[in-house]
Design a protein around this motif. Structure first.
Motif, PDB file in Angstrom:
ATOM      1  N   LEU A 257       0.881  -1.194   0.192  1.00 21.23           N
ATOM      2  CA  LEU A 257      -0.045  -0.107  -0.028  1.00 21.23           C
ATOM      3  C   LEU A 257       0.990   1.527  -0.161  1.00 21.23           C
ATOM      4  O   LEU A 257       0.585   2.267  -0.879  1.00 21.23           O
ATOM      5  CB  LEU A 257      -1.019   0.037   1.253  1.00 21.23           C
ATOM      6  N   LYS A 258       1.644   1.080   0.869  1.00 22.82           N
ATOM      7  CA  LYS A 258       2.780   2.470   1.013  1.00 22.82           C
ATOM      8  C   LYS A 258       3.495   2.538  -0.250  1.00 22.82           C
ATOM      9  O   LYS A 258       3.493   3.841  -0.950  1.00 22.82           O
ATOM     10  CB  LYS A 258       3.885   2.105   1.964  1.00 22.82           C
ATOM     11  N   GLU A 259       3.863   1.517  -1.157  1.00 22.44           N
ATOM     12  CA  GLU A 259       4.651   1.718  -2.474  1.00 22.44           C
ATOM     13  C   GLU A 259       3.594   2.297  -3.208  1.00 22.44           C
ATOM     14  O   GLU A 259       4.187   3.061  -4.160  1.00 22.44           O
ATOM     15  CB  GLU A 259       5.434   0.282  -2.920  1.00 22.44           C
ATOM     16  N   GLU A 260       2.432   1.757  -3.192  1.00 28.10           N
ATOM     17  CA  GLU A 260       1.408   2.495  -4.294  1.00 28.10           C
ATOM     18  C   GLU A 260       0.800   3.664  -3.858  1.00 28.10           C
ATOM     19  O   GLU A 260      -0.065   4.190  -4.456  1.00 28.10           O
ATOM     20  CB  GLU A 260       0.538   1.451  -4.649  1.00 28.10           C
ATOM     21  N   GLY A 261       1.235   4.386  -2.857  1.00 30.05           N
ATOM     22  CA  GLY A 261       0.743   5.758  -2.379  1.00 30.05           C
ATOM     23  C   GLY A 261      -0.582   5.731  -1.887  1.00 30.05           C
ATOM     24  O   GLY A 261      -1.172   6.664  -1.888  1.00 30.05           O
ATOM     25  N   ILE A 262      -0.946   4.614  -1.341  1.00 33.16           N
ATOM     26  CA  ILE A 262      -2.375   4.372  -0.751  1.00 33.16           C
ATOM     27  C   ILE A 262      -2.302   4.373   0.785  1.00 33.16           C
ATOM     28  O   ILE A 262      -1.645   3.605   1.384  1.00 33.16           O
ATOM     29  CB  ILE A 262      -2.966   3.247  -1.186  1.00 33.16           C
ATOM     30  N   PHE A 263      -2.797   5.206   1.475  1.00 39.82           N
ATOM     31  CA  PHE A 263      -2.890   5.462   2.866  1.00 39.82           C
ATOM     32  C   PHE A 263      -3.973   4.518   3.416  1.00 39.82           C
ATOM     33  O   PHE A 263      -5.090   4.781   2.948  1.00 39.82           O
ATOM     34  CB  PHE A 263      -2.994   7.002   3.211  1.00 39.82           C
ATOM     35  N   TYR A 264      -3.891   3.728   4.243  1.00 39.58           N
ATOM     36  CA  TYR A 264      -4.845   2.822   4.917  1.00 39.58           C
ATOM     37  C   TYR A 264      -4.969   2.972   6.314  1.00 39.58           C
ATOM     38  O   TYR A 264      -3.996   3.040   6.945  1.00 39.58           O
ATOM     39  CB  TYR A 264      -4.405   1.539   4.659  1.00 39.58           C
ATOM     40  N   ARG A 265      -6.120   3.421   6.862  1.00 36.60           N
ATOM     41  CA  ARG A 265      -6.558   3.344   8.316  1.00 36.60           C
ATOM     42  C   ARG A 265      -7.688   2.860   8.607  1.00 36.60           C
ATOM     43  O   ARG A 265      -8.823   3.315   7.863  1.00 36.60           O
ATOM     44  CB  ARG A 265      -6.444   5.044   8.854  1.00 36.60           C
ATOM     45  N   GLY A 266      -7.774   1.788   9.470  1.00 36.42           N
ATOM     46  CA  GLY A 266      -9.178   1.345   9.664  1.00 36.42           C
ATOM     47  C   GLY A 266      -8.878  -0.271   9.876  1.00 36.42           C
ATOM     48  O   GLY A 266      -7.805  -0.667  10.329  1.00 36.42           O
ATOM     49  N   PHE A 267      -9.898  -0.965   9.884  1.00 41.31           N
ATOM     50  CA  PHE A 267      -9.757  -2.468  10.148  1.00 41.31           C
ATOM     51  C   PHE A 267      -9.319  -3.015   8.864  1.00 41.31           C
ATOM     52  O   PHE A 267      -9.924  -2.737   8.097  1.00 41.31           O
ATOM     53  CB  PHE A 267     -10.886  -3.091  10.730  1.00 41.31           C
ATOM     54  N   LEU A 268      -8.713  -4.212   9.053  1.00 39.16           N
ATOM     55  CA  LEU A 268      -8.319  -4.786   7.554  1.00 39.16           C
ATOM     56  C   LEU A 268      -8.347  -6.367   8.096  1.00 39.16           C
ATOM     57  O   LEU A 268      -7.802  -6.641   9.140  1.00 39.16           O
ATOM     58  CB  LEU A 268      -6.882  -4.709   7.036  1.00 39.16           C
ATOM     59  N   TYR A 269      -9.363  -6.915   7.464  1.00 35.07           N
ATOM     60  CA  TYR A 269      -9.822  -8.221   7.748  1.00 35.07           C
ATOM     61  C   TYR A 269      -9.028  -9.278   6.607  1.00 35.07           C
ATOM     62  O   TYR A 269      -9.301  -9.007   5.402  1.00 35.07           O
ATOM     63  CB  TYR A 269     -11.204  -8.382   7.963  1.00 35.07           C
ATOM     64  N   VAL A 270      -8.215 -10.054   7.010  1.00 28.31           N
ATOM     65  CA  VAL A 270      -7.834 -11.286   6.193  1.00 28.31           C
ATOM     66  C   VAL A 270      -8.545 -12.271   6.429  1.00 28.31           C
ATOM     67  O   VAL A 270      -8.457 -13.174   7.425  1.00 28.31           O
ATOM     68  CB  VAL A 270      -6.326 -11.212   6.522  1.00 28.31           C
TER      69      VAL A 270
END
Ligand code: AMP
Ligand code: GLY
Length: 423
Positions: A257-270
Motif C-alpha cells: 500500500l505504501k509503495e502504491e501511495g495508498i494510505f490505509y487507516r481502519g480495520f483490515l480483515y484477512v
C-alpha cells in the motif's frame, strides 16, 4: 465524547456495546439501529450509504469519533466525506477500500506484492471465462468482482455449475455491475480462519483470532451466507501460522500500500485458507467481520474506544485478550439467505439473556407495537463466554434454546471444527 457507529447489524450492536463501556463516552449514536442497539444508542435516521448526509450530520452534531461497520459506506467513500470536513473516522478511504470493493484489484495487488493467494484470472468476456473453466476443470471458484452481500463467491464442483454461475453473473447480471467482471480462481483446500488487524499507515495491531462458519448448514453444507456463527480465539491459527500471516500477508500488504501511495487507516480483515503450503488469502475485507466481531470484541479487555483513539493518533497500543473463549451462534429467519421473512414476533430474548455469561447482540430485529420482531436474515447473535470452548458452546446453545420464533434456524455445530486441534 460523542461517538457515531455506522451500520445496524450484529457487528454494530457489539461495537456500540463495547464502546459504550468506555468512560470517555458521553453520547453514542448509531445509524438506523435495531431493537438491541436502540437500548444503548441514539438512533440517527440516515442510511449508512448516504455518506454526505451522514458527514453533514456528524459535523452539525459535533461527533468526535466515527467507527464504520459495513463495507458499502467505505466503498462509497464515507471516510473521504468525513475527512473533508475535518472529522475523525476509523475506516479506510474509497481508494483503499478497493481491496474489498474489487476482487480483481485485490488479486492483482496481491500478485504485485508477492502475497500468497489462489491462482486466478480476471474476465470481462463470458465466452473466455467459460473456456478457462473448461481448460482448468473443477473444483473451481467463480467470484463476482464487486460487492455482492456475501453471495458473490461460488465454489463450483462441476463444469456445468461453473458455467451456470458465469452465465448468471455476467450475462443475466444478477448482481448488476458487480458481476459483469469475474475472478475465477483455483480451489484451495484447508481450514478457513479470520485474522483482523487495526491499521494506521505503516503500523498495525492484531485483534484476537477467530473462525467464521460461512455455509448455511451443519457440516459446511448449503450455500454461502454472511456467516452463521463464530468463535474466538481459533486454534487453527497457531503461533507459527500467525507469524507467517503477519510477515507474508499483513506486512507485505502494508508495504505494498505504501509503495502504491495508498494510505490505509481502519480495520483490515484477512480471510484465510490455511493450506498445506501455509496461509493463503481468500479475500480482504476493509472492516471487521460479522459475526467475527462479536466474539472478538467480547474478548478485548481494553477500553476499546481509547485503544482506537490512541491508535488513530499514531500511538502504540496493545490489545489485552480475555483468557476466556467466546462463541457466537447466529439465529436466522425462515428463507435466509435467499428471501428472509420479516415481521415475525420473537420470544424468549430476556430469558436467554439471564443465562450465565451470555450476551445477545441483535442483527435483523425491530420493535413493532411494543414487541421485538424479525427484520432481516440474520436475526440474533447468541454469544457466551467459557473457560473452555466446550463450556462457551454449551452456554450459548442453552441460551439459544430459550428463544422461539416461527421459522427460526441456526447451525448446531458452531465451534466443532476447533475440537480436533484441542484434543
Ligand atoms: P470470499 O467471498 O472470497 O470470502 O469467498 C466466500 C467463501 O467461499 C469463503 O469463505 C470460502 O469458504 C469459499 N472460497 C472462496 N475462495 C475459495 C478458494 N479459492 N478455495 C476454496 N474456497 C474458497
Ligand atoms: N463473516 C464474513 C464477513 O464479514 O465478511
Amino acid at each position: 465524547m460523542k461517538v457515531l457507529v455506522v451500520g445496524n447489524g450484529g457487528r454494530e450492536h457489539a461495537l456500540v456495546w463495547k464502546i459504550s463501556q468506555s468512560p470517555l463516552v458521553k453520547e453514542i449514536y448509531c445509524t438506523l439501529g435495531n431493537a438491541g442497539i436502540d437500548r444503548i444508542a441514539k438512533k440517527v435516521n440516515i442510511s449508512p450509504t448516504e455518506v454526505e448526509a451522514l458527514a453533514d450530520f456528524a459535523l452539525k452534531e459535533g461527533i468526535d469519533f466515527t467507527v464504520v461497520g459495513p463495507e458499502a459506506p467505505l466503498v462509497e467513500g464515507i471516510a473521504d466525506a468525513f475527512e473533508r470536513r475535518g472529522l475523525k473516522i476509523f475506516g479506510p478511504s474509497k481508494e483503499a477500500s478497493r481491496l474489498e470493493g474489487s476482487k480483481a484489484f485485490a488479486k492483482k495487488f496481491m500478485e504485485r506484492h508477492g502475497i500468497p493467494t489462489a491462482e486466478y484470472e480476471v474476465f470481462e468476456d463470458p465466452d473466455l471465462a467459460e473456456k478457462y473453466v473448461r481448460e482448468k476443470g473443477t473444483p473451481i471458484v467463480v467470484k463476482a468482482d464487486g460487492l455482492a452481500g456475501g453471495k458473490g463467491s461460488v465454489v463450483c464442483n462441476t463444469e456445468e455449475e461453473a458455467i451456470r454461475t458465469i452465465h448468471r453473473f455476467m450475462r443475466e447480471g444478477v448482481f448488476g455491475e458487480s458481476g459483469r467482471r469475474v475472478v475465477i480462481e483455483e480451489f484451495l483446500e484447508g481450514e478457513e480462519a479470520s485474522y483482523i488487524v487495526m491499521v494506521n499507515g505503516e503500523s498495525y495491531v492484531p485483534l484476537p483470532t477467530s473462525q467464521d462458519h460461512k455455509r448455511l448448514l451443519d457440516g459446511d453444507r448449503g450455500p454461502n451466507t454472511g456467516g452463521m456463527g463464530a468463535y474466538s480465539p481459533t486454534p487453527v491459527i497457531d503461533p507459527e501460522t500467525e507469524g507467517r500471516i503477519r510477515e507474508e500477508i499483513v506486512e507485505r500488504t502494508l508495504k505494498g500500500l505504501k509503495e502504491e501511495g495508498i494510505f490505509y487507516r481502519g480495520f483490515l480483515y484477512v480471510g484465510l485458507m490455511i493450506t498445506e503450503e501455509g496461509p493463503k488469502v481468500l479475500e480482504f475485507n476493509v472492516r471487521l467481520g460479522d459475526p467475527e466481531a462479536q466474539p472478538i470484541l467480547m474478548r478485548i479487555k481494553n477500553d476499546f474506544l481509547e485503544a482506537m483513539l490512541e491508535f488513530y493518533e499514531g500511538k502504540k497500543v496493545s490489545i489485552q485478550e480475555d483468557e476466556r473463549w467466546a462463541l457466537d451462534v447466529v439465529i436466522a429467519s425462515e428463507g435466509y439467505p435467499e428471501s428472509p421473512k420479516k415481521g415475525v414476533e420473537i420470544k424468549g430474548i430476556e430469558e436467554a439473556e439471564r443465562e450465565e455469561e451470555v450476551v445477545i447482540f441483535h442483527a435483523g430485529t425491530t420493535i413493532r407495537e411494543g414487541k421485538v420482531v424479525t427484520n432481516g436474515g440474520r436475526v440474533l447473535n447468541v454469544c457466551a463466554y467459557g473457560r473452555t470452548l466446550k463450556e462457551a458452546k454449551e452456554r450459548a446453545y442453552r441460551a439459544v434454546s430459550k428463544i422461539r420464533f416461527e421459522g427460526m434456524h441456526f447451525r448446531k455445530d458452531i465451534g466443532d471444527k476447533a475440537f480436533k486441534y484441542l484434543g
